[in-house]
Design a protein around this motif. Structure first.
Motif, PDB file in Angstrom:
ATOM      1  N   PHE A  19       0.857  -1.178   0.000  1.00 32.06           N
ATOM      2  CA  PHE A  19       0.000   0.000   0.000  1.00 32.06           C
ATOM      3  C   PHE A  19       0.895   1.230   0.000  1.00 32.06           C
ATOM      4  O   PHE A  19       1.493   1.578   1.013  1.00 32.06           O
ATOM      5  CB  PHE A  19      -0.906  -0.014   1.237  1.00 32.06           C
ATOM      6  N   HIS A  20       1.032   1.853  -1.158  1.00 33.44           N
ATOM      7  CA  HIS A  20       1.877   3.048  -1.290  1.00 33.44           C
ATOM      8  C   HIS A  20       1.151   4.109  -2.110  1.00 33.44           C
ATOM      9  O   HIS A  20       1.539   4.425  -3.220  1.00 33.44           O
ATOM     10  CB  HIS A  20       3.212   2.696  -1.963  1.00 33.44           C
ATOM     11  N   PRO A  21       0.065   4.670  -1.548  1.00 34.49           N
ATOM     12  CA  PRO A  21      -0.665   5.702  -2.294  1.00 34.49           C
ATOM     13  C   PRO A  21       0.133   7.002  -2.333  1.00 34.49           C
ATOM     14  O   PRO A  21       0.937   7.289  -1.438  1.00 34.49           O
ATOM     15  CB  PRO A  21      -1.941   5.884  -1.471  1.00 34.49           C
ATOM     16  N   SER A  22      -0.099   7.770  -3.389  1.00 33.04           N
ATOM     17  CA  SER A  22       0.516   9.096  -3.474  1.00 33.04           C
ATOM     18  C   SER A  22      -0.201  10.016  -2.489  1.00 33.04           C
ATOM     19  O   SER A  22      -1.305   9.707  -2.015  1.00 33.04           O
ATOM     20  CB  SER A  22       0.397   9.648  -4.892  1.00 33.04           C
ATOM     21  N   ASP A  23       0.403  11.149  -2.196  1.00 40.01           N
ATOM     22  CA  ASP A  23      -0.255  12.121  -1.318  1.00 40.01           C
ATOM     23  C   ASP A  23      -1.583  12.573  -1.914  1.00 40.01           C
ATOM     24  O   ASP A  23      -2.571  12.726  -1.211  1.00 40.01           O
ATOM     25  CB  ASP A  23       0.659  13.326  -1.083  1.00 40.01           C
ATOM     26  N   TYR A  30      -9.083   8.596  -0.479  1.00 37.11           N
ATOM     27  CA  TYR A  30      -9.344   8.082   0.875  1.00 37.11           C
ATOM     28  C   TYR A  30      -9.944   9.136   1.810  1.00 37.11           C
ATOM     29  O   TYR A  30     -10.971   8.893   2.442  1.00 37.11           O
ATOM     30  CB  TYR A  30      -8.060   7.506   1.477  1.00 37.11           C
ATOM     31  N   LEU A  31      -9.332  10.294   1.906  1.00 34.16           N
ATOM     32  CA  LEU A  31      -9.818  11.297   2.850  1.00 34.16           C
ATOM     33  C   LEU A  31     -11.183  11.859   2.433  1.00 34.16           C
ATOM     34  O   LEU A  31     -12.087  11.979   3.264  1.00 34.16           O
ATOM     35  CB  LEU A  31      -8.804  12.428   3.012  1.00 34.16           C
ATOM     36  N   GLU A  68       6.103   2.256   7.233  1.00 29.35           N
ATOM     37  CA  GLU A  68       5.220   3.364   6.918  1.00 29.35           C
ATOM     38  C   GLU A  68       3.792   2.927   7.232  1.00 29.35           C
ATOM     39  O   GLU A  68       3.358   1.866   6.808  1.00 29.35           O
ATOM     40  CB  GLU A  68       5.359   3.681   5.429  1.00 29.35           C
ATOM     41  N   TRP A  69       3.075   3.766   7.997  1.00 23.76           N
ATOM     42  CA  TRP A  69       1.713   3.431   8.387  1.00 23.76           C
ATOM     43  C   TRP A  69       0.797   4.589   8.053  1.00 23.76           C
ATOM     44  O   TRP A  69       1.207   5.746   8.041  1.00 23.76           O
ATOM     45  CB  TRP A  69       1.637   3.151   9.890  1.00 23.76           C
TER      46      TRP A  69
END
Length: 125
Positions: A19-23, A30-31, A68-69
């Protein structure tokens, strides 16, 4: 979530899943979905109250990841009618470091948010 449920959720992901989404993806997918849909759950993103959590507790609260979490966390207000953020914890506080980084939509070049870096500081005696 109980430990067994958490393991089931982790086991439903394909081998090698990362799971490595971009900012930008974190904000625009997601937000935004978390804010607009009370039932939305990011399978890889847990809910955590950072003001009640110490940094060394975060890995155990993560749904996945080793270095990374990702977490959803409501922003706490320092004063009920103010705009200042409360970042105090039981043993210290979350301190901002560096400048906020702007996050843009790759397709429209529209500013979609900011990335703030926090580190844990101890309370002064």
């Amino acid at each position: 979530m109980e430990g067994g449920e958490e393991m089931k959720e982790k086991n439903t992901l394909p081998p090698g899943f990362r799971f490595h989404p971009s900012d930008e993806e974190l904000i625009t997918y997601y937000l935004i979905n978390k804010i607009s849909d009370a039932n939305f759950t990011g399978r890889a993103i847990g809910d955590v109250d950072l003001n009640k959590c110490e940094p060394w507790d975060l890995p155990g609260k993560a749904k996945m990841g080793e270095k990374e979490w990702y977490f959803f966390s409501l922003r706490d207000r320092k004063y009920p009618t103010g705009v200042r953020t409360n970042r105090a914890t039981n043993t210290g506080y979350w301190k901002t470091t560096g400048k906020d980084r702007e996050i843009y939509n790759n397709n429209t070049s529209e500013l979609v948010g900011f990335k703030k870096t926090l580190r844990k500081s101890s309370k002064r005696r």
